[in-house]
Design a protein around this motif. Structure first.
Motif, short mmCIF file in Angstrom:
data_model
loop_
_atom_site.label_atom_id
_atom_site.label_comp_id
_atom_site.label_asym_id
_atom_site.label_seq_id
_atom_site.Cartn_x
_atom_site.Cartn_y
_atom_site.Cartn_z
N VAL A 298 0.84 -1.21 0.00
CA VAL A 298 0.00 0.00 0.00
C VAL A 298 0.87 1.25 0.00
CG1 VAL A 298 -1.82 1.24 1.25
CG2 VAL A 298 -1.78 -1.27 1.27
N PRO A 299 0.64 2.19 -0.93
CA PRO A 299 1.39 3.46 -0.94
C PRO A 299 1.07 4.27 0.31
CG PRO A 299 0.18 3.13 -3.01
CD PRO A 299 -0.32 2.10 -2.05
N ASN A 300 2.06 5.00 0.81
CA ASN A 300 1.83 5.86 1.96
C ASN A 300 1.98 7.33 1.55
OD1 ASN A 300 4.58 6.29 1.74
ND2 ASN A 300 5.11 5.17 3.61
N GLU A 301 1.92 8.20 2.50
CA GLU A 301 2.00 9.65 2.21
C GLU A 301 3.28 10.00 1.49
OE1 GLU A 301 0.26 12.70 4.99
OE2 GLU A 301 2.41 13.06 5.35
N ASN A 302 4.38 9.38 1.90
CA ASN A 302 5.68 9.66 1.27
C ASN A 302 5.68 9.22 -0.20
OD1 ASN A 302 8.34 10.57 1.24
ND2 ASN A 302 9.15 8.55 1.79
N THR A 303 5.02 8.10 -0.49
CA THR A 303 4.93 7.61 -1.88
C THR A 303 4.31 8.68 -2.77
OG1 THR A 303 4.50 5.41 -0.95
CG2 THR A 303 4.15 5.70 -3.32
N GLU B 86 -5.76 11.72 -5.56
CA GLU B 86 -5.87 10.41 -4.91
C GLU B 86 -5.37 10.46 -3.47
OE1 GLU B 86 -3.70 6.23 -5.65
OE2 GLU B 86 -5.08 6.78 -7.28
N MET B 87 -4.27 11.19 -3.23
CA MET B 87 -3.72 11.24 -1.88
C MET B 87 -4.64 12.03 -0.93
SD MET B 87 -0.47 13.90 -1.90
CE MET B 87 0.03 13.48 -0.24
N ILE B 88 -5.30 13.08 -1.47
CA ILE B 88 -6.23 13.85 -0.63
C ILE B 88 -7.41 12.98 -0.23
CG2 ILE B 88 -7.76 15.84 -0.57
CD1 ILE B 88 -4.74 16.48 -0.42
#
Length: 754
Positions: free
Chosen positions: A632-637, A660-662
């Motif tokens: 799973v991608p995280n905030e840093n990704t 997508e991150m928001i």
């Protein structure tokens, strides 16, 4: 209801919990399928029956007869007379509960006591006077056989009338320096004449719990009580306990509890559950407490909570002990809110909360960093009249230290002392470690000195914390001196101490000394572990000695030390930081080939380096590979991808990842904001860029000077003087702060060099 909700909440977050299934096949009577070999806990098949000549407890052979007692003969008529005088004096005493004056005491020997004891059998307070009478005769380094026999006869005489007095006599007899077998022989030889009641041997087994003794008694046809057998059972190693349990002629719930606890302690929870299912006696609250704790130790939370529900359904009185195991596991896994729900369930079921429950929840909040909640639980505990002990205070001090509130932690320590509580080495060490972690070594040594003044001996953990703090400050020489002092006090360096020293040497740039310390560690009989190797591999990577780092990784594998994902990530970061991104990619492919699962950090390192090189095609390939591995991608990704696409002027992709991150609740970093704002302005998307800039300011993130200058000019051209001045003030403040920081860095670097 609350407990069921806690189960549901945990089950949603964890798919690894499953129902317990019996590990071994059923084979005959209860527990007959439990293995007794240590070589394999999972060996199938039944344990072979003991051979015909076996000394099993369940043997059906005719019992051996007890020996006939042969009383000793007086050496002379004077000895017989002294024995009779002793018996007469005791029997005629005006105070039957105590011994009378014995003017002829200097003439008495153990023989006289042995001859007098049968004459005293009718004494109304015999059990009370027997031990004082026996203690009139000094035992010396080698007690006389007559004295041992006197103790044996006295214990038999007292056994039926006062088991407590008999037990006191047995305890004293077994303290003699002579081997226990000498007394046991006397006890067996006098049984037929002075007791013939098996309770004597029950008491002997309680005082001398021994499997060979139990076996010997069975050969005489004695069937000790389950309580006596349990005293033996709980002192045996697991495999011997299993074998004895199978051979016991009579078992009670306590017998099962003893073996269940031993199995759970050894991690054999499936064997324990099989035995639990086969219990011939009804399980009690202790049984359930053992099983719940066993499952919690292995993080099998769902099964543990089901056992609690089953316990309530059986009508057993719920107690805090079983609940505390579940609460502790939830707190250890960071699920403190679920732990609180379990506490609410306890209250709903009428379970009285004890100090252990409050301490466990408070400790969970401390580890989570929620000190306000921890303090509330601490205060509530005291309001209920529950005394906070050293464990409670130490948990609070540890939480305050983790939060950096060290002065408050000292005040709590002082509160402990003011209340007269014993402050042990663990509590002092927690505070010392707290100061060491933030580099306040003066304060750490002050606490250490206070500890010594209070006559609390520092332990190896104390010295390790101080050594680690000194190493982090680069004072490796002082750390070495401290460790020499530790060794001079008889304390041995452990693996944590060595790892701390190696970590300090690596941070100080003394890599070769760190390597030599690892060799010293090996020579001292302490094998370097995964942390040792990972620390040195990280230092080699920082020094761009990747070939040596790779060789060290191979050495780990050759020695059978399994690297953690942190080890691989350190090496991956080394490849990427050195610009050898293809080497990092090969490492990733090798990990996948060996079924080693990379995590988000592994992929982020590679993607970041590809983004720096503006190779967005390779970045996209790595990202897709990450998703295919269900990582799973995280905030840093997302921040890496957004900055990479902004740098490559891929606005569509940058905005897609931003959206997508928001949605996932992640936030942009300051550098990502700056990159995205610049790209939007270059693409003439001024409205979207302005919206991002204002959002960035609301989040109190700092924009780069060129971004500020763009919006200062824009506000000025829009005749918005107020906005222009506000932005100018912000820019000046940002520039000033950055200038001061740069000056401090330059000064620090110059000071270190000198």
């Amino acid at each position: 209801m609350l407990l069921r909700r806690a189960v549901a909440a945990v089950a949603q977050r964890s798919s690894r919990l499953s129902h317990s299934r019996p590990l071994l096949r059923r084979a005959g009577p209860a527990c007959s399928s439990l293995t007794t070999t240590t070589t394999s806990q999972h060996r199938h098949g039944r344990r072979r029956a003991p051979p015909a000549e076996s000394n099993a407890l369940t043997t059906t052979a005719a019992p051996r007869p007890f020996p006939d007692y042969s009383p000793p003969r007086p050496d002379s008529p004077a000895d017989d007379d002294l024995a009779r005088r002793l018996a007469a004096a005791v029997l005629s005493s005006p105070n039957p509960g105590s011994l009378p004056p014995l003017p002829f005491l200097p003439l008495l020997r153990p023989l006289h006591l042995l001859l007098a004891l049968p004459l005293l059998a009718s004494h109304p307070h015999l059990p009370t006077i027997l031990l004082p009478l026996l203690l009139l005769f000094p035992s010396g380094p080698r007690p006389h056989p007559h004295l041992l026999q006197s103790f044996a006869v006295a214990a038999h005489l007292a056994a039926v009338r006062d088991p407590g007095a008999a037990r006191a006599i047995l305890v004293r007899a077994l303290r003699f320096p002579s081997p226990h077998r000498h007394f046991v022989e006397q006890f067996i030889s006098t049984y037929k004449a002075f007791s013939s009641d098996p309770v004597s041997f029950d008491l002997l087994l309680l005082c001398l719990p021994s499997a060979p003794l139990l076996l010997r008694l069975r050969q005489y046809g004695i069937s000790p009580s389950p309580e006596s057998c349990n005293a033996v059972l709980c002192r045996l190693p697991l495999d011997e306990a299993v074998q004895l349990f199978q051979e016991l002629p009579e078992k009670n719930t306590c017998s099962y509890n003893i073996l269940l606890k031993a199995l759970c302690t050894a991690g054999r929870i499936k064997d324990a559950h099989q035995l639990f299912d086969e219990m011939a006696s009804p399980p009690d609250v202790v049984t359930y407490g053992i099983m719940v704790h066993g499952y919690c130790t292995l993080s099998e939370l769902e099964t543990a909570i089901k056992l609690l529900s089953e316990m309530a359904a059986r009508g057993l009185e719920l107690n805090p002990v079983a609940y505390t195991s579940v609460i502790a596991l939830l707190c250890d896994e960071g699920q403190v809110s679920d732990a609180v729900r379990v506490v609410e369930d306890m209250v709903m079921h009428g379970v009285v909360l004890d100090a252990a429950v409050f301490t466990t929840v408070m400790s969970g909040f401390c580890r989570k960093g929620d000190l306000a909640a921890a303090r509330n639980w601490f205060d509530e505990m005291q309001k209920r009249g529950l005394a906070a002990d050293g464990v409670t205070y130490t948990a609070l001090i540890n939480g305050l230290c983790r939060a950096g509130k060290l002065k408050e932690a000292e005040r709590v320590l002082q509160e402990m002392e003011d209340k007269g509580l014993d402050v042990d080495a663990v509590t002092y060490t927690v505070l010392i470690d707290g100061y060491c972690k933030v580099g306040k070594m003066t304060e750490a040594f002050l606490v250490h000195n206070k500890m010594v003044q209070k006559r609390v001996t520092p332990n190896v953990v104390t010295y390790t914390a101080l050594s680690d703090g000194l190493c982090k400050q680069g004072d490796v020489c002082a750390a070495n001196e401290l460790l020499h002092e530790m060794c001079s006090k008889g304390l041995e360096l452990n693996i944590f101490t060595y790892n701390s020293l190696i970590n300090g040497l690596c941070k100080a740039g003394n890599l070769e000394q760190a390597m030599r310390t690892m060799i010293d560690m090996d020579e001292a009989g302490l094998k370097p572990d995964v942390y040792t190797y990972t620390t040195i591999i990280g230092a080699l990577c920082q020094s761009k000695e990747l070939d040596r780092a790779h060789s060290l990784l191979q050495e780990m594998l050759d020695k059978g030390i399994k690297p953690t994902i942190v080890t691989y990530n350190v090496l991956m970061n080394g490849f990427c930081m050195s610009g050898r991104v293809e080497g990092g990619k090969r490492l990733l492919e090798w990990m996948l080939e060996k079924n080693i699962h990379p995590n988000t950090t592994t992929y982020n390192s590679l993607m970041k380096q590809y983004c720096i090189e503006k190779n967005m095609k390779s970045t996209t390939e790595i990202y897709k590979g990450m998703l295919s591995q269900e990582v799973v991608p995280n905030e840093n990704t997302y921040n890496i991808l957004i900055k990479g696409h902004c740098k490559a002027r891929n606005m569509k992709e940058a905005l897609y990842f931003h959206s997508e991150m928001i949605e996932k609740g992640f936030r942009l970093t300051a550098s990502s904001y700056n990159a995205l704002i610049r790209l939007l302005n270059k693409k003439k998307k001024f409205t979207e860029a302005r919206r991002l800039f204002e959002k960035m300011r609301k989040e109190r993130l700092t924009a780069e000077p060129d971004v500020y200058n763009f919006y200062i000019d824009l506000s000025f051209n829009e005749d918005n003087l107020e906005s222009t001045l506000a932005l100018c003030d912000e820019l000046v403040e940002v520039t000033l702060v950055k200038s001061i920081a740069d000056t401090d860095d330059d000064f620090a670097e110059e000071h270190i060099c000198k």
